[in-house]
Write a protein that holds these residues in place. Structure first.
Motif, PDB file in Angstrom:
ATOM      1  N   ALA A 133      -0.845 -53.815 -56.393  1.00 41.87           N
ATOM      2  CA  ALA A 133       0.332 -52.947 -56.398  1.00 41.87           C
ATOM      3  C   ALA A 133       1.474 -53.577 -57.179  1.00 41.87           C
ATOM      4  N   LEU A 134       1.604 -54.891 -57.023  1.00 46.46           N
ATOM      5  CA  LEU A 134       2.645 -55.641 -57.742  1.00 46.46           C
ATOM      6  C   LEU A 134       2.520 -55.429 -59.246  1.00 46.46           C
ATOM      7  N   GLN A 135       1.271 -55.519 -59.750  1.00 47.33           N
ATOM      8  CA  GLN A 135       1.064 -55.377 -61.195  1.00 47.33           C
ATOM      9  C   GLN A 135       1.435 -53.958 -61.645  1.00 47.33           C
ATOM     10  N   LEU A 136       0.990 -52.963 -60.842  1.00 48.70           N
ATOM     11  CA  LEU A 136       1.295 -51.581 -61.202  1.00 48.70           C
ATOM     12  C   LEU A 136       2.797 -51.354 -61.216  1.00 48.70           C
ATOM     13  N   LYS A 137       3.447 -51.923 -60.206  1.00 48.34           N
ATOM     14  CA  LYS A 137       4.893 -51.744 -60.111  1.00 48.34           C
ATOM     15  C   LYS A 137       5.583 -52.366 -61.321  1.00 48.34           C
ATOM     16  N   ALA A 138       5.146 -53.570 -61.679  1.00 47.81           N
ATOM     17  CA  ALA A 138       5.798 -54.258 -62.791  1.00 47.81           C
ATOM     18  C   ALA A 138       5.629 -53.489 -64.084  1.00 47.81           C
ATOM     19  N   VAL A 139       4.392 -53.026 -64.343  1.00 47.51           N
ATOM     20  CA  VAL A 139       4.144 -52.341 -65.614  1.00 47.51           C
ATOM     21  C   VAL A 139       4.900 -51.019 -65.661  1.00 47.51           C
ATOM     22  N   SER A 140       4.865 -50.252 -64.549  1.00 45.87           N
ATOM     23  CA  SER A 140       5.531 -48.951 -64.610  1.00 45.87           C
ATOM     24  C   SER A 140       7.047 -49.120 -64.663  1.00 45.87           C
ATOM     25  N   ALA A 141       7.562 -50.174 -63.998  1.00 47.94           N
ATOM     26  CA  ALA A 141       9.003 -50.421 -64.078  1.00 47.94           C
ATOM     27  C   ALA A 141       9.405 -50.802 -65.494  1.00 47.94           C
ATOM     28  N   GLY A 142       8.560 -51.618 -66.117  1.00 47.68           N
ATOM     29  CA  GLY A 142       8.826 -52.021 -67.494  1.00 47.68           C
ATOM     30  C   GLY A 142       8.812 -50.832 -68.427  1.00 47.68           C
ATOM     31  N   TYR A 143       7.840 -49.974 -68.216  1.00 49.18           N
ATOM     32  CA  TYR A 143       7.710 -48.769 -69.041  1.00 49.18           C
ATOM     33  C   TYR A 143       8.944 -47.885 -68.887  1.00 49.18           C
ATOM     34  N   ALA A 144       9.362 -47.746 -67.626  1.00 55.42           N
ATOM     35  CA  ALA A 144      10.541 -46.911 -67.368  1.00 55.42           C
ATOM     36  C   ALA A 144      11.774 -47.486 -68.042  1.00 55.42           C
ATOM     37  N   LEU A 145      11.904 -48.798 -67.967  1.00 54.29           N
ATOM     38  CA  LEU A 145      13.076 -49.438 -68.556  1.00 54.29           C
ATOM     39  C   LEU A 145      13.142 -49.202 -70.060  1.00 54.29           C
ATOM     40  N   LEU A 146      11.966 -49.256 -70.697  1.00 58.83           N
ATOM     41  CA  LEU A 146      11.942 -49.103 -72.146  1.00 58.83           C
ATOM     42  C   LEU A 146      12.168 -47.656 -72.574  1.00 58.83           C
ATOM     43  N   THR A 147      11.718 -46.692 -71.758  1.00 58.78           N
ATOM     44  CA  THR A 147      11.680 -45.314 -72.244  1.00 58.78           C
ATOM     45  C   THR A 147      12.682 -44.379 -71.579  1.00 58.78           C
ATOM     46  N   VAL A 148      13.086 -44.681 -70.329  1.00 58.46           N
ATOM     47  CA  VAL A 148      13.946 -43.738 -69.616  1.00 58.46           C
ATOM     48  C   VAL A 148      15.401 -44.192 -69.759  1.00 58.46           C
ATOM     49  N   PRO A 149      16.289 -43.290 -70.095  1.00 59.34           N
ATOM     50  CA  PRO A 149      17.708 -43.683 -70.162  1.00 59.34           C
ATOM     51  C   PRO A 149      18.165 -44.158 -68.793  1.00 59.34           C
ATOM     52  N   GLY A 150      18.874 -45.265 -68.778  1.00 62.16           N
ATOM     53  CA  GLY A 150      19.300 -45.824 -67.495  1.00 62.16           C
ATOM     54  C   GLY A 150      18.277 -46.762 -66.926  1.00 62.16           C
ATOM     55  N   GLY A 151      17.052 -46.612 -67.378  1.00 57.16           N
ATOM     56  CA  GLY A 151      16.032 -47.587 -67.016  1.00 57.16           C
ATOM     57  C   GLY A 151      15.476 -47.443 -65.632  1.00 57.16           C
ATOM     58  N   VAL A 152      15.763 -46.403 -64.909  1.00 60.38           N
ATOM     59  CA  VAL A 152      15.227 -46.272 -63.556  1.00 60.38           C
ATOM     60  C   VAL A 152      14.319 -45.055 -63.501  1.00 60.38           C
ATOM     61  N   ALA A 153      13.094 -45.284 -63.065  1.00 63.02           N
ATOM     62  CA  ALA A 153      12.140 -44.184 -62.974  1.00 63.02           C
ATOM     63  C   ALA A 153      12.476 -43.348 -61.751  1.00 63.02           C
ATOM     64  N   GLU A 154      12.558 -42.046 -61.961  1.00 69.40           N
ATOM     65  CA  GLU A 154      12.821 -41.195 -60.810  1.00 69.40           C
ATOM     66  C   GLU A 154      11.538 -41.064 -59.998  1.00 69.40           C
ATOM     67  N   ALA A 155      11.694 -40.907 -58.684  1.00 64.82           N
ATOM     68  CA  ALA A 155      10.521 -40.744 -57.831  1.00 64.82           C
ATOM     69  C   ALA A 155       9.822 -39.459 -58.231  1.00 64.82           C
ATOM     70  N   ALA A 156       8.682 -39.602 -58.872  1.00 62.96           N
ATOM     71  CA  ALA A 156       8.012 -38.439 -59.423  1.00 62.96           C
ATOM     72  C   ALA A 156       6.787 -38.093 -58.595  1.00 62.96           C
ATOM     73  N   HIS A 157       6.328 -36.897 -58.770  1.00 61.03           N
ATOM     74  CA  HIS A 157       5.060 -36.503 -58.187  1.00 61.03           C
ATOM     75  C   HIS A 157       3.975 -37.366 -58.810  1.00 61.03           C
ATOM     76  N   TRP A 158       2.888 -37.632 -58.061  1.00 59.03           N
ATOM     77  CA  TRP A 158       1.903 -38.593 -58.563  1.00 59.03           C
ATOM     78  C   TRP A 158       1.329 -38.193 -59.904  1.00 59.03           C
ATOM     79  N   SER A 159       1.279 -36.858 -60.161  1.00 58.51           N
ATOM     80  CA  SER A 159       0.669 -36.421 -61.410  1.00 58.51           C
ATOM     81  C   SER A 159       1.569 -36.728 -62.608  1.00 58.51           C
ATOM     82  N   ARG A 160       2.841 -37.032 -62.335  1.00 57.78           N
ATOM     83  CA  ARG A 160       3.729 -37.386 -63.441  1.00 57.78           C
ATOM     84  C   ARG A 160       4.192 -38.835 -63.325  1.00 57.78           C
ATOM     85  N   ASP A 161       3.523 -39.600 -62.442  1.00 57.56           N
ATOM     86  CA  ASP A 161       3.941 -40.973 -62.192  1.00 57.56           C
ATOM     87  C   ASP A 161       3.201 -41.915 -63.153  1.00 57.56           C
ATOM     88  N   SER A 162       3.968 -42.714 -63.889  1.00 60.08           N
ATOM     89  CA  SER A 162       3.326 -43.589 -64.870  1.00 60.08           C
ATOM     90  C   SER A 162       2.420 -44.604 -64.187  1.00 60.08           C
TER      91      SER A 162
END
Lengths: 912, 91
Positions: A133-162
């Motif tokens: 889970a740690l690895q998944l969290k790190a990668v998706s957080a990193g992805y969010a930081l690079l691509t989402v303005p503000g850098g915070v991934a919104e709590a998404a439905h699983w089908s849209r969760d990176s």
């Protein structure tokens, strides 16, 4: 801000590159040119220990706790110090008994117990889920930081969760890497090569970010630290006691925990033990791997401080500084590369971890259950290899999905490092049973079961439950007041124990329960036959694998059945090849002609163990063979026999060694005798040649005189004169030969008397003066005023002097010859040297000229010599305790010297 | 387990490392000082760590037994068999 397409494309390109490396390594391995068979690759593959935790989490930890990120790497360094002792033993055991996973190792040690294997697998799966889970969290957080303005991934439905897609992609890659085909040794060349590659990538990426922060954003380390020192909050981070008392117990606990984890995490066991190509690679890996950890940690503190200074304390998530700092500074390429490095760290961990766990799940959990169905076990000829692969792929997917679920349940409330530590504490439970099993023969199956179960339950209660509760899935009152309000059952203050943080508290209780249960239950009953035999094979592995190892099996089997069993689990072609190879080693022409003895059964079981684990292999073999249960007495008897055989073979080895030695000595003696014989023949021919020359002339002259009665008196007189001279020469020669023989045999007569060396030298020079005058040579004598008086035989010493002088006379050039005789006394004796200006001794012949047997050609060259003068002289000098040698002088010509002591040793009086 | 000097050295190094990185020796470095502009405490931690690795590398790469093996493998100069040369010019 980067476009999602760019990040996704880069990530996929990188994963494809990893796969290409693995594919290339696999191809090379098939061609017999393995790329992983070197200590550097091995050391780099161990660096799979450094995951997204290291890459992102350490910076976060450093930003809040300073040096607290370090004990997790100091512990493994200390383990590596002992690596050559402990890990080598583990590797030896795993290789000898085809161990394929940590569960297999433990189960195999405690009597190949399927129950134990299942329990270990269960603990491993549950334990590593947070880590995934740690690895998944790190990668998706990193992805969010690079691509989402503000850098915070919104709590998404699983089908849209990176994170969900990250999990799926990683599962796909893990399947491709680790579960494409079945291998009896469970080794994955391509995967290890890819891991070593990703270790390099993550190190380079992290170091680049470190350099950028220190030298790009700040003016070097000094500047960075100076500015951090100026901020009171940051100054605290650089000290040990950050305001309060330093938590030594927690520091100690973290080091201990990481020491266990670096060995017992399923992926570490996989790369360190199972994938090890040669034991010897450990020698370099034990220091290269710690060095790797040191390098990757060098910039953790600077990046953390840099981030805190750059964004201001409390601003921004410190775990993402590695990405957010380059991004904020506009270095988009570096940010992308840093993301790939982090992805690299996470991918490596997930691939190896899931492959290791899937092997355990299929071999130790699913297969034993399937084998309970009789029709699967004995009847039918279907191939199991496809089924095994299917199980493994499903297990990989299952573990990743579990990781994803945990990430959503509990992961978001926790820091990366805290999640990882939960996993560390779980696998630490393997330490007592593994280490105990390697060094203590008394551990039993029940003891191991009790220890693992106690430790695991304690871990779940004191660490896992609170982590879920703190995420809001359980009532927090349970943590604060204990279940049913019983305060002494509070998970984080069990029995009211206080003063520890949650992790140390859990580690203390779980290890205590584990060790007490393991040792206590083990001591409750003596080990059974199978447990005792496995204990012997594990604890004494270095002795067992050295020579003939005992086979702990008794019963009846059928070769045909064993072959069919192998075919079902390994594939027909492979099984046939294995049997043919075994038959060839045994000297049997056909595989089916093999005698189904204990060794064959053991061979089959070991091969199967590589594919399905030792416990399942045991059950499979038991299903086709009629076995007798071994009692502990049987084990001891078999062991006794084996050690007797070993003793015999050792004795035999010793005998053959001493025989070889004796043969060599005899051969040497024989060679010496032969050479002496040859030398004797040479000597004989030399002597007879010398005798024949004067004899021929005597005979010729005598015949002339006989035939010619009217020969003038004057001529007759001349002939008689020649005959007399030749006979004198003959006599001299014969005398010298006799002399030599006498001296050598020890029958020579010696008349010891006081010798005045000055007088003796003068006498010798006077005697030979005529000879030198004939050759028009000058003789120069250097005598001291006073010379010591020796105890020796004056006639013999004179003989030596005369010999040296006549030699010199022979070799000096006829006009212009110069000979120098020196007498030099010293404290112990006196040295006499005779130096001439002749041609000298040819280089390389210095030793030969004293050898009487090497004078053959000399006789021809020097008409007057007998070839015995120097050897006799040397014998004489040595008889009186002195020596005679050729002075290695730089001048042209030869210089012979001899030294005599004042008092001859007692042996000189031996033959008066 | 502890046969040979090499293994004993490793165990000693392990014990030494364990002591150095724990209470109370680690606390000795916790001072308000800097070396080359770097605060003493982190610098000391990394230097100790690097030193430990260096000693370990030295122990592993140049072990006693390997040195002994090498000296045994050294070819013996005297063993080179020279054929007996022709007779010397001087008796």
């Amino acid at each position: 801000m980067l476009s999602p397409a760019l990040v996704i494309a880069s990530s996929f390109a990188y994963l494809l590159l990893l796969f290409a490396v693995a594919y290339w390594a696999d191809r090379r391995a098939q061609a017999g040119r393995s790329v992983i068979a070197n200590p550097w690759t091995y050391a780099l593959s161990l660096a799979v220990y450094c995951t997204a935790w290291t890459y992102f989490g350490s910076v976060g930890r450093a930003a809040s706790g300073g040096v607290w990120f370090l004990p997790i790497y100091l512990g493994p360094t200390l383990v590596m110090v002992l690596g050559w002792i402990v890990l080598r033993k583990m590797i030896r055991i795993a290789k000898a008994y085809r161990i394929t996973s940590i569960a297999d190792f433990i189960a195999s040690r405690y009597g190949k117990s399927p129950l134990l294997a299942g329990l270990v697998t269960l603990i491993a799966v549950v334990g590593i889920v947070p880590y995934i889970a740690l690895q998944l969290k790190a990668v998706s957080a990193g992805y969010a930081l690079l691509t989402v303005p503000g850098g915070v991934a919104e709590a998404a439905h699983w089908s849209r969760d990176s994170a969900f897609y990250v999990a799926l992609v990683l599962a796909g890659f893990a399947m491709v890497f680790g579960a494409r085909h079945l291998d009896t040794t469970e080794r994955h060349e391509g995967m290890v090569a890819a891991i070593a590659f990703e270790s390099v990538v993550k190190l380079v990426a992290f170091l680049m970010v470190g350099f950028f922060v220190v030298y790009g954003l700040f003016d070097g380390l000094g500047d960075l630290f100076a500015r951090a020192q100026a901020v009171p909050q940051l100054q605290q981070l650089l000290r040990l006691e950050q305001g309060g008392q330093f938590a030594w117990a927690q520091w100690f606990g973290l080091m201990l925990l990481s020491m266990f984890s670096v060995v017992f995490l399923p992926r570490q066991f996989q790369v360190m033990v199972v994938e090890n190509v040669r034991e010897d690679h450990l020698r370099r890996a034990v220091w290269v791997f710690p060095l790797y950890m040191l390098l990757i940690n060098l910039f953790v503190l600077p990046i953390a401080l840099g981030g805190l200074l750059y964004f201001g304390p409390g601003q921004g998530n410190a775990e993402n500084f590695v990405l957010s700092l380059p991004l904020a500074a506009g270095q988009h390429a570096l940010a992308l590369f840093a993301f790939v490095g982090g992805l690299s760290a996470a991918t490596g961990m997930v691939i190896v971890e899931t492959v290791a766990v899937s092997t355990m799940v299929s071999n130790e959990l699913v297969l034993p259950l399937l084998l309970r169905w009789r029709h699967l076990r004995s009847s039918g000829g279907q191939d199991f290899t496809r089924l095994l692969l299917g199980i493994r792929r499903a297990a990989i997917l299952g573990v990743l999905v579990l990781g994803y679920v945990y990430f959503h349940l509990a992961g978001e409330a926790y820091a990366l490092v805290s999640i990882g530590l939960i996993s560390f504490a779980a696998v630490a439970q393997f330490a007592p049973v593994v280490l105990g099993g390697m060094y203590w023969k008394g551990g039993t199956r029940l003891g191991a079961l009790a220890g693992l179960l106690a430790g695991f339950l304690m871990w779940a209660y004191t660490l896992m439950l609170p982590s879920i509760a703190k995420s809001g899935w359980l009532d927090m009152g349970f943590i604060a007041h204990g279940p049913w309000g019983l305060a002494w059952l509070r998970p984080e203050q069990l029995l009211g124990l206080q003063g520890f943080d949650g992790l140390t508290h859990s580690l203390f209780w779980s290890m205590l329960a584990n060790v007490v249960a393991y040792v206590g239950v083990s001591l409750w009953r003596a080990p059974s036959g199978r447990e005792a035999s496995q204990a012997l094979l594990f604890v004494d592995v270095f002795e067992r694998t050295a020579g003939s190892s005992p086979v702990f099996w008794r019963g009846r089997a059928n070769t045909q059945d064993l072959l069919r069993l192998c075919e079902r689990f390994l594939g027909a072609a492979k099984a046939q090849a294995l049997f043919d190879g075994y038959a060839q080693r045994m000297g049997v022409r056909h595989a089916l002609a093999l005698r189904p003895d204990a060794r064959l059964v053991q061979f089959v079981e070991t091969q199967l163990a590589g594919a399905v684990g030792s416990a399942s292999a045991r059950a499979l073999v038991a299903s086709v063979a009629e076995e007798e249960t071994l009692s502990p007495e049987d084990v001891l008897r078999i062991l006794d026999e084996a050690s007797q055989i070993r003793a015999y073979s050792r004795a035999l080895e010793g005998k053959s060694r001493s025989l070889e030695q004796a043969t060599a000595e005899l051969r040497a003696a024989n060679e010496q005798l032969q050479s002496l014989d040859r030398l004797k023949d040479d000597f004989m021919s030399s002597v007879t040649h010398e005798l024949r020359t004067p004899l021929t002339s005597i005979r010729a002259l005598a015949e002339l005189m006989q035939d010619d009665a009217g020969m003038p008196q004057a001529q007759r007189q001349q002939f008689v004169g020649i005959i007399v001279a030749e006979t004198e020469r003959l006599t001299r020669l014969v005398n010298q030969v006799l002399d030599m023989a006498k001296i050598e045999s020890g029958h020579a007569e010696w008349h010891v008397a006081p010798v005045d060396m000055r007088a003796l030298v003068q006498r010798a020079v006077a005697t030979t003066a005529e000879v030198f005058r004939e050759r028009a040579a000058q003789v120069q004598v250097q005598l001291p005023d006073e010379a010591p008086v020796l105890q020796a035989d004056p006639d013999r010493i004179l003989q030596v002097l005369l010999n040296l002088l006549s030699n010199a006379a022979k070799f000096v050039p006829s006009p212009g010859g110069r000979v120098q005789v020196r007498l030099v006394p010293d404290a112990q004796g006196v040295t006499v040297c005779v130096q001439d200006n002749g041609p000298g001794v040819q280089p390389g012949h210095e030793a030969m000229i004293f050898d009487r047997f090497h004078q053959t050609d000399l006789g021809v060259q020097v008409a007057h010599g007998t070839g015995l003068g120097l050897p006799i002289s040397r014998h004489i000098a040595e008889h009186f305790g002195g020596r005679l040698w050729l002075e290695p002088s730089a001048q042209p010509g030869a210089c012979f010297c001899f030294w005599l002591p004042r008092q001859a040793p007692s042996s000189g009086d031996k033959n008066p | 387990m502890l046969k040979g000097l090499g293994s004993q050295r490793l165990v000693a190094l392990f014990a030494g490392g364990w002591v150095l990185f724990n209470f109370p020796l680690l606390g000795l470095w916790d001072r308000d000082a800097t070396v080359w502009g770097i605060p003493l405490f982190p610098a000391a931690l990394f230097l100790l760590w690097g030193g430990l690795i260096a000693v370990l590398a030295w122990l592993m790469e140049w072990p006693e037994d390997r040195l002994a093996d090498r000296s045994e493998e050294r070819p013996d100069d005297r063993a080179g068999g020279v054929p007996p040369p022709p007779a010397p010019p001087q008796e």
